[in-house]
Scaffold this active site. Structure first.
Site, short mmCIF file in Angstrom:
data_model
loop_
_atom_site.label_atom_id
_atom_site.label_comp_id
_atom_site.label_asym_id
_atom_site.label_seq_id
_atom_site.Cartn_x
_atom_site.Cartn_y
_atom_site.Cartn_z
N TYR A 246 -0.68 25.08 25.01
CA TYR A 246 -0.71 25.76 23.71
C TYR A 246 -1.41 27.10 23.87
O TYR A 246 -2.07 27.38 24.89
CB TYR A 246 -1.38 24.91 22.64
CG TYR A 246 -2.89 24.81 22.70
CD1 TYR A 246 -3.70 25.71 22.00
CD2 TYR A 246 -3.51 23.82 23.45
CE1 TYR A 246 -5.08 25.61 22.05
CE2 TYR A 246 -4.89 23.72 23.50
CZ TYR A 246 -5.68 24.62 22.80
OH TYR A 246 -7.05 24.53 22.86
N CYS A 247 -1.28 27.94 22.85
CA CYS A 247 -1.93 29.25 22.83
C CYS A 247 -2.23 29.55 21.36
O CYS A 247 -2.79 28.73 20.67
CB CYS A 247 -1.05 30.31 23.50
SG CYS A 247 0.66 30.33 22.88
N ASN A 248 -1.87 30.73 20.88
CA ASN A 248 -2.00 31.01 19.45
C ASN A 248 -0.73 30.69 18.68
O ASN A 248 -0.78 30.15 17.58
CB ASN A 248 -2.39 32.47 19.22
CG ASN A 248 -3.86 32.73 19.42
OD1 ASN A 248 -4.70 32.00 18.89
ND2 ASN A 248 -4.20 33.74 20.19
#
Length: 292
Positions: A246-248
């Site tokens: 995941y990231c933003n």
């Protein structure tokens, strides 16, 4: 049509295959502005209009492949809408897609993940992207390609996508690895693109930029990639059965999933909502600091 490997193709390979009717080249150039910017997510259509790889079509990653009705930004488009976009781009079930950007492969990676999620494995990233293509003085054009619609059949693969509830259910499990691909200061909670700062408990931080060779824009070599993951406490030779990145916004984390695919681990899931969703939901647990 066959292409070398399963993740990337070189600029020399693409140059030798320009004009092949079995290939559809997609320009996915875009940009992510710092937290607090409005809008934060941009597509570089004007850059495409000024010049692009011959026969490349353009995808606006902020609109063309997302669910505009979802309150969480840039979530994957539903199957019918995605299929209609791909068909309009001339991407059929047998088409080899070569995707490129100029931003560390994150937007091309997002499109590649979306295609794979919908059952289309014939997709590769152009290693080094448009930046390397230009640096090598390869041909460009401002002409728009003539595109004939094709039949794209979406076949969703749920194993490649995770929701917030999916992630919540596996927190603390030893057989699941969470990888946070954001910058270290965001992971630690020193800055945030959401109302809350920190990371998902148990996630290990592998910043996507650390996986790219800054001198060439290519992915680092396999040994370097493995060491980068090892620095975060991840042994790529002994991964658990389930890996979620995941990231933003579910975009830059595809750099991490692509790097893992280069290392032989292709069944990596993306938490699509990522921190845009988790960091704005007060019901979800968070952790701050540099430790998982």
């Amino acid at each position: 049509m066959n292409a070398p490997g399963t993740v990337v193709v070189s600029t020399s390979w693409l140059a030798a295959n320009l004009g092949n009717p079995g290939i559809r080249i997609i320009d996915v150039r875009g940009k992510v502005l710092p937290p607090g910017s409005h809008p934060r997510y941009l597509a570089k259509r004007s850059d495409y209009d000024r010049g692009h790889i011959p026969s490349a079509a353009f995808v606006d990653w902020t609109r063309d492949i997302v669910d505009l009705a979802d309150p969480v930004p840039v979530q994957l488009a539903p199957p019918d809408a995605f299929a209609a976009t791909m068909s309009g781009l001339g991407i059929g079930d047998a088409t080899l897609v070569i995707a490129y950007d100029d931003y560390d492969h994150m937007f091309a990676g997002r499109l590649a993940w979306a295609l794979r999620y919908y059952g289309h494995d014939a997709v590769r990233l152009l290693e080094g992207g448009y930046t390397l293509w230009i640096a090598e003085n390869r041909p460009v054009t401002s002409d728009s390609p003539v595109i004939l619609p094709a039949r794209f059949t979406p076949r969703a693969r749920p194993a490649l996508r995770r929701t917030a509830d999916d992630v919540s259910r596996v927190l603390g499990r030893a057989d699941v690895l969470l990888v946070d691909a954001r910058a270290p200061e965001q992971y630690a909670g020193k800055s945030s693109a959401a109302t809350r700062a920190g990371h998902i408990p148990g996630a290990r931080n592998v910043p996507y930029a650390a996986l790219i060779d800054p001198s060439s824009g290519r992915f680092r070599g396999k040994d370097e990639l493995a060491r980068t993951f090892a620095d975060a406490g991840i042994d790529v030779e002994h991964l658990p059965p389930e890996v979620v990145v995941y990231c933003n916004g579910g975009v830059s984390c595809t750099v991490a999933s692509s790097a893992l695919a280069i290392l032989g681990h292709e069944e990596v899931a993306v938490y699509d909502g990522s921190w845009n969703e988790w960091g704005n939901d007060p019901e979800r647990p968070i952790r701050t600091g540099s430790k998982p």
